[in-house]
Design a protein around this motif. Structure first.
Motif, PDB file in Angstrom:
ATOM      1  N   PRO A 130      26.666  20.791   4.158  1.00  0.00           N
ATOM      2  CA  PRO A 130      27.630  21.306   5.054  1.00  0.00           C
ATOM      3  C   PRO A 130      27.151  22.487   6.100  1.00  0.00           C
ATOM      4  O   PRO A 130      26.061  23.044   5.855  1.00  0.00           O
ATOM      5  CB  PRO A 130      28.616  22.035   3.974  1.00  0.00           C
ATOM      6  N   TRP A 131      27.821  22.324   7.236  1.00  0.00           N
ATOM      7  CA  TRP A 131      27.278  23.296   8.301  1.00  0.00           C
ATOM      8  C   TRP A 131      27.764  24.738   8.112  1.00  0.00           C
ATOM      9  O   TRP A 131      28.691  25.180   8.699  1.00  0.00           O
ATOM     10  CB  TRP A 131      27.772  22.881   9.703  1.00  0.00           C
ATOM     11  N   ASN A 132      27.788  25.112   6.916  1.00  0.00           N
ATOM     12  CA  ASN A 132      28.163  26.412   6.255  1.00  0.00           C
ATOM     13  C   ASN A 132      27.278  27.022   5.315  1.00  0.00           C
ATOM     14  O   ASN A 132      27.306  26.756   4.355  1.00  0.00           O
ATOM     15  CB  ASN A 132      29.512  25.981   5.623  1.00  0.00           C
ATOM     16  N   PRO A 133      26.465  28.082   5.818  1.00  0.00           N
ATOM     17  CA  PRO A 133      25.417  28.594   4.578  1.00  0.00           C
ATOM     18  C   PRO A 133      26.112  29.238   3.726  1.00  0.00           C
ATOM     19  O   PRO A 133      25.699  29.439   2.485  1.00  0.00           O
ATOM     20  CB  PRO A 133      24.681  29.547   5.748  1.00  0.00           C
ATOM     21  N   THR A 134      27.421  29.780   3.750  1.00  0.00           N
ATOM     22  CA  THR A 134      27.960  30.523   2.699  1.00  0.00           C
ATOM     23  C   THR A 134      28.504  29.505   1.630  1.00  0.00           C
ATOM     24  O   THR A 134      28.292  29.791   0.539  1.00  0.00           O
ATOM     25  CB  THR A 134      29.477  31.030   3.277  1.00  0.00           C
ATOM     26  N   ARG A 135      28.614  28.258   1.846  1.00  0.00           N
ATOM     27  CA  ARG A 135      28.929  27.214   1.117  1.00  0.00           C
ATOM     28  C   ARG A 135      27.739  26.850   0.137  1.00  0.00           C
ATOM     29  O   ARG A 135      27.493  26.542  -0.859  1.00  0.00           O
ATOM     30  CB  ARG A 135      29.644  26.059   1.723  1.00  0.00           C
ATOM     31  N   LEU A 136      26.492  26.724   1.028  1.00  0.00           N
ATOM     32  CA  LEU A 136      25.278  26.584   0.167  1.00  0.00           C
ATOM     33  C   LEU A 136      24.830  27.526  -0.638  1.00  0.00           C
ATOM     34  O   LEU A 136      24.453  27.388  -1.882  1.00  0.00           O
ATOM     35  CB  LEU A 136      24.049  26.365   1.255  1.00  0.00           C
ATOM     36  N   GLU A 137      25.288  28.931  -0.313  1.00  0.00           N
ATOM     37  CA  GLU A 137      25.007  30.079  -1.279  1.00  0.00           C
ATOM     38  C   GLU A 137      25.919  29.956  -2.365  1.00  0.00           C
ATOM     39  O   GLU A 137      25.390  30.316  -3.408  1.00  0.00           O
ATOM     40  CB  GLU A 137      25.095  31.088  -0.358  1.00  0.00           C
ATOM     41  N   GLN A 138      27.025  29.540  -2.396  1.00  0.00           N
ATOM     42  CA  GLN A 138      28.042  29.487  -3.368  1.00  0.00           C
ATOM     43  C   GLN A 138      27.421  28.199  -4.261  1.00  0.00           C
ATOM     44  O   GLN A 138      27.516  28.717  -5.516  1.00  0.00           O
ATOM     45  CB  GLN A 138      29.584  29.062  -2.763  1.00  0.00           C
ATOM     46  N   ARG A 139      26.925  27.317  -3.685  1.00  0.00           N
ATOM     47  CA  ARG A 139      26.587  26.323  -4.539  1.00  0.00           C
ATOM     48  C   ARG A 139      25.314  26.645  -5.372  1.00  0.00           C
ATOM     49  O   ARG A 139      25.407  26.539  -6.756  1.00  0.00           O
ATOM     50  CB  ARG A 139      26.051  24.985  -3.875  1.00  0.00           C
ATOM     51  N   ILE A 140      24.521  27.083  -4.802  1.00  0.00           N
ATOM     52  CA  ILE A 140      23.246  27.717  -5.910  1.00  0.00           C
ATOM     53  C   ILE A 140      23.496  28.674  -6.853  1.00  0.00           C
ATOM     54  O   ILE A 140      22.821  28.930  -7.829  1.00  0.00           O
ATOM     55  CB  ILE A 140      22.044  28.004  -4.675  1.00  0.00           C
ATOM     56  N   GLY A 141      24.763  29.364  -6.481  1.00  0.00           N
ATOM     57  CA  GLY A 141      25.169  30.421  -7.310  1.00  0.00           C
ATOM     58  C   GLY A 141      25.811  29.880  -8.411  1.00  0.00           C
ATOM     59  O   GLY A 141      25.985  30.926  -9.524  1.00  0.00           O
ATOM     60  N   ARG A 142      26.257  28.698  -8.555  1.00  0.00           N
ATOM     61  CA  ARG A 142      26.592  28.085 -10.000  1.00  0.00           C
ATOM     62  C   ARG A 142      25.585  27.996 -10.980  1.00  0.00           C
ATOM     63  O   ARG A 142      25.889  28.151 -12.230  1.00  0.00           O
ATOM     64  CB  ARG A 142      27.019  26.857  -9.642  1.00  0.00           C
ATOM     65  N   ILE A 143      24.314  28.090 -10.622  1.00  0.00           N
ATOM     66  CA  ILE A 143      23.053  28.082 -11.657  1.00  0.00           C
ATOM     67  C   ILE A 143      22.128  29.248 -11.677  1.00  0.00           C
ATOM     68  O   ILE A 143      21.714  29.888 -12.538  1.00  0.00           O
ATOM     69  CB  ILE A 143      22.247  26.597 -11.701  1.00  0.00           C
TER      70      ILE A 143
END
Length: 375
Positions: free
Chosen positions: A251-264
């Motif tokens: 996604p062209w959205n670094p916040t979304r990537l950060e939220q994803r890695i925050g799951r684990i």
């Protein structure tokens, strides 16, 4: 409210109150267990693709240009086709076929719902022709290189032992991944976590609709080690029993990537370093965006720092200046806000500040004090 305590994970880590969890970012040749297999899949940070994919991608860009002069939704349509075909072959085919059939795409942009379909005009005729050529190319591709990469990391890199969540921003890509993995690992319980009642559980060559809460419980109790998810799982989901993450699309959205890695990457994670794989195809805008993005990941512990919440469309138009635009944003964010200065400057409580609790009040004292007005 009279008193709010804010303690971000990074603040607790820096103060030594919480152990840091590192992240190994893949693809990385230096981290690969079998380098020759890695080289067969990747060229640098991007997946190797076929001539058919590259031609289909070129058609997707032509489709965007053909509709660029449309009114509402034209620019978004352009980005949509590029991102869908970069997400997966299935997503690209599904989107193109729906448009050619005259069906309406229901999309979200800037928290607004937009309905898109091909209008009956000259631009539409040109767009249809481009889509037809794109479909012909995509149908010639026997296996999506993204699935080859997922299977490589699950089997050859042994990520199934850690437990894996696989993210996609599109439901059709997520379902394709779940279907494919269920066929490959029929004895494995595989969850598909999505919104709008579309979550499923795959096991023993069968799949059933399942509640998301049940999937959460299965992950927590180690009853499944592979979870496929849309961004419905980005927030409020604790998956610290899993030790690796695969971003099937970017996604062209670094916040979304950060939220994803925050799951684990959270309290309760047993691994000192988790693994994250980001999949992008070569010679696409996604590859160029990821190059600029990965250059600005702070380190293996604090990946994203103060990167922009969203990579704006106008930044993508001139990809060569994307890094410069990101740096301008980062420098502007380096000035601490008044909130940060006031509440996160120290971990030690103040001895005189009225906001800090220094005594425990009896119920009588509490009722008396709370009954009086502010002075």
């Amino acid at each position: 409210m009279r008193h709010i305590v804010l303690r971000k994970r990074s603040t607790l880590e820096d103060s030594g109150l919480l152990a840091k969890i590192g992240v190994n970012v893949h693809p990385d040749r230096d981290l690969a267990k079998e380098v020759h297999l890695f080289n067969a899949l990747f060229e640098g940070n991007a997946l190797r693709t076929s001539e058919d994919f590259r031609e289909a991608y070129a058609e997707a860009r032509r489709f965007g240009k053909a509709l660029a002069k449309r009114g509402k939704g034209g620019g978004f349509m352009k980005n949509l086709m590029e991102q869908r075909i970069c997400s997966s072959i299935v997503a690209g085919l599904n989107t193109a076929r729906m448009l050619l059939e005259g069906r309406t795409l229901e999309l979200e942009e800037d928290d607004q719902e937009i309905e898109l379909q091909l209008a009956e005009d000259g631009n539409s005729a040109e767009g249809c022709s481009v889509l037809e050529r794109m479909i012909v190319r995509l149908e010639k591709i026997s296996e999506d290189p993204k699935m080859q990469a997922v299977v490589h990391y699950l089997d050859k890199e042994k990520w199934r032992e850690y437990g894996v969540i696989i993210f996609s921003q599109y439901y059709d890509t997520a379902k394709w991944v779940a279907d494919s993995l269920a066929a490959r690992y029929p004895d494995e319980a595989i969850g598909l976590y999505a919104g709008a009642g579309r979550s499923r559980l795959y096991q023993k060559s069968d799949s059933v609709t399942i509640e998301r809460e049940t999937l959460k419980k299965m992950v927590a109790e180690h009853e499944t080690s592979i979870m496929v998810a849309t961004d419905a799982a980005c927030e409020g989901l604790n998956l610290q029993t899993l030790g690796a993450l695969i971003n099937i699309d970017l996604p062209w959205n670094p916040t979304r990537l950060e939220q994803r890695i925050g799951r684990i990457k959270r309290f309760g994670q047993l691994r000192e370093k988790v693994d994250m794989l980001n999949l992008v195809n070569e010679q696409t805008v996604d590859e160029k965006v990821y190059e600029r993005l990965s250059e600005r990941m702070c380190n293996r512990y604090n990946l994203f720092g103060s990167l922009p919440d969203t990579i704006k469309d106008e930044w993508i138009e001139d990809i060569e200046t994307l890094g410069e635009k990101m740096d301008e944003y980062i420098n502007a964010q380096k000035e601490a806000t008044g909130f940060d200065l006031r509440y996160t400057s120290t971990m030690a409580p103040s001895e005189k500040d009225w906001r800090d609790c220094s005594e425990v009040l009896s119920r009588r004292d509490f009722l008396e004090l709370m009954s009086n007005g502010w002075s």
